[in-house]
Design a protein around this motif. Structure first.
Motif, mmCIF file in Angstrom:
data_model
loop_
_atom_site.group_PDB
_atom_site.id
_atom_site.type_symbol
_atom_site.label_atom_id
_atom_site.label_comp_id
_atom_site.label_asym_id
_atom_site.label_seq_id
_atom_site.Cartn_x
_atom_site.Cartn_y
_atom_site.Cartn_z
ATOM 1 N N SER A 1 1.841 -10.692 7.192
ATOM 2 C CA SER A 1 1.130 -9.505 6.716
ATOM 3 C C SER A 1 0.493 -8.752 7.881
ATOM 4 O O SER A 1 0.420 -7.520 7.853
ATOM 5 C CB SER A 1 0.076 -9.880 5.682
ATOM 6 N N LEU A 2 0.059 -9.478 8.909
ATOM 7 C CA LEU A 2 -0.485 -8.814 10.092
ATOM 8 C C LEU A 2 0.587 -7.978 10.782
ATOM 9 O O LEU A 2 0.351 -6.825 11.144
ATOM 10 C CB LEU A 2 -1.057 -9.851 11.055
ATOM 11 N N GLU B 1 3.321 -6.739 9.435
ATOM 12 C CA GLU B 1 3.668 -5.613 8.568
ATOM 13 C C GLU B 1 2.639 -4.499 8.648
ATOM 14 O O GLU B 1 2.994 -3.321 8.680
ATOM 15 C CB GLU B 1 3.822 -6.091 7.123
ATOM 16 N N SER B 2 1.378 -4.849 8.702
ATOM 17 C CA SER B 2 0.349 -3.815 8.787
ATOM 18 C C SER B 2 0.355 -3.128 10.151
ATOM 19 O O SER B 2 0.100 -1.931 10.244
ATOM 20 C CB SER B 2 -1.036 -4.403 8.485
ATOM 21 N N GLY C 1 2.960 -0.537 10.126
ATOM 22 C CA GLY C 1 2.681 0.569 9.226
ATOM 23 C C GLY C 1 3.355 0.435 7.876
ATOM 24 O O GLY C 1 3.396 1.386 7.116
ATOM 25 N N ARG C 2 3.875 -0.731 7.558
ATOM 26 C CA ARG C 2 4.545 -0.922 6.280
ATOM 27 C C ARG C 2 3.573 -1.228 5.156
ATOM 28 O O ARG C 2 3.899 -1.074 4.000
ATOM 29 C CB ARG C 2 5.568 -2.047 6.379
ATOM 30 N N ARG C 3 2.377 -1.696 5.506
ATOM 31 C CA ARG C 3 1.369 -2.031 4.508
ATOM 32 C C ARG C 3 0.037 -1.491 4.951
ATOM 33 O O ARG C 3 -0.309 -1.532 6.112
ATOM 34 C CB ARG C 3 1.249 -3.542 4.367
ATOM 35 N N SER C 4 -0.735 -1.000 3.996
ATOM 36 C CA SER C 4 -2.041 -0.450 4.364
ATOM 37 C C SER C 4 -3.156 -1.474 4.241
ATOM 38 O O SER C 4 -4.212 -1.292 4.816
ATOM 39 C CB SER C 4 -2.364 0.761 3.492
ATOM 40 N N SER C 5 -2.963 -2.539 3.481
ATOM 41 C CA SER C 5 -4.014 -3.546 3.349
ATOM 42 C C SER C 5 -3.433 -4.925 3.236
ATOM 43 O O SER C 5 -2.303 -5.129 3.015
ATOM 44 C CB SER C 5 -4.894 -3.252 2.146
#
Length: 62
Positions: free
Chosen positions: A51-52, A54-55, A58-62
């Protein structure tokens, strides 16, 4: 151990490294401490690398 005590101990280790061994040893110790911190967080499940990543992409905002 409180966060303040931990911070003081980390600062003392880094300061002594810089004084005794020099700047590049200080940089090496600081990087090794950061890697150790991250490895400990991953092992305990407090840090999810997927998740880190991905964020950061820029694929995830949170």
């Amino acid at each position: 151990m409180s966060s303040a005590t931990t911070g003081v101990l980390i600062g003392a280790v880094l300061a002594l490294t810089a004084i005794i061994l020099g700047f590049w040893a200080f940089v090496f110790v600081a990087i090794a401490m950061a890697i150790g911190w991250a490895a400990g967080r991953v092992a305990s499940g407090d840090l999810d690398l997927r998740s880190l990543a991905e964020s950061l992409r820029g694929r995830r905002s949170s």
